[in-house]
Motif scaffolding. Structure first.
Motif, PDB file in Angstrom:
ATOM      1  N   GLU A   1     -77.922 -25.421 -42.599  1.00 29.87           N
ATOM      2  CA  GLU A   1     -77.024 -26.529 -42.917  1.00 29.87           C
ATOM      3  C   GLU A   1     -77.817 -27.766 -43.352  1.00 29.87           C
ATOM      4  O   GLU A   1     -77.432 -28.448 -44.299  1.00 29.87           O
ATOM      5  N   VAL A   2     -78.938 -28.027 -42.682  1.00 26.29           N
ATOM      6  CA  VAL A   2     -79.774 -29.174 -43.047  1.00 26.29           C
ATOM      7  C   VAL A   2     -80.326 -28.987 -44.457  1.00 26.29           C
ATOM      8  O   VAL A   2     -80.366 -29.925 -45.246  1.00 26.29           O
TER       9      VAL A   2
ATOM     10  N   PHE B   1     -76.679 -29.350 -36.204  1.00 27.07           N
ATOM     11  CA  PHE B   1     -76.720 -28.599 -37.448  1.00 27.07           C
ATOM     12  C   PHE B   1     -77.781 -27.514 -37.357  1.00 27.07           C
ATOM     13  O   PHE B   1     -78.814 -27.706 -36.721  1.00 27.07           O
ATOM     14  N   THR B   2     -77.533 -26.393 -38.033  1.00 27.13           N
ATOM     15  CA  THR B   2     -78.547 -25.345 -38.129  1.00 27.13           C
ATOM     16  C   THR B   2     -79.533 -25.739 -39.230  1.00 27.13           C
ATOM     17  O   THR B   2     -79.258 -26.632 -40.041  1.00 27.13           O
TER      18      THR B   2
END
Length: 63
Positions: A26-27, A22-23
């Motif tokens: 996104e987190v 995840f980027t």
């Protein structure tokens, strides 16, 4: 279909980590429930990406 390159660092092979990456954005967008269940762990193979690790004491939904 987008081909995702596998992580090659030994740290990423830890079975406690998710296979997904995840980027940071996104987190940040994880739901409160997801944030309570997992913690982000930096990916050693791809700087700027994260795997997730289930937090101690959380139970699985059985799926």
């Amino acid at each position: 279909m987008l081909k995702v390159l596998p992580c090659t660092a030994p740290e990423c092979a830890d079975r406690r980590l998710s296979l997904a990456r995840f980027t940071a954005r996104e987190v940040e967008n994880f739901t409160p429930l997801a944030k309570a269940r997992v913690k982000p762990v930096p990916c050693a193979s791809f700087p700027g990406f994260f795997h997730t690790m289930r937090r101690v004491g959380t139970t699985s939904t059985g799926y």
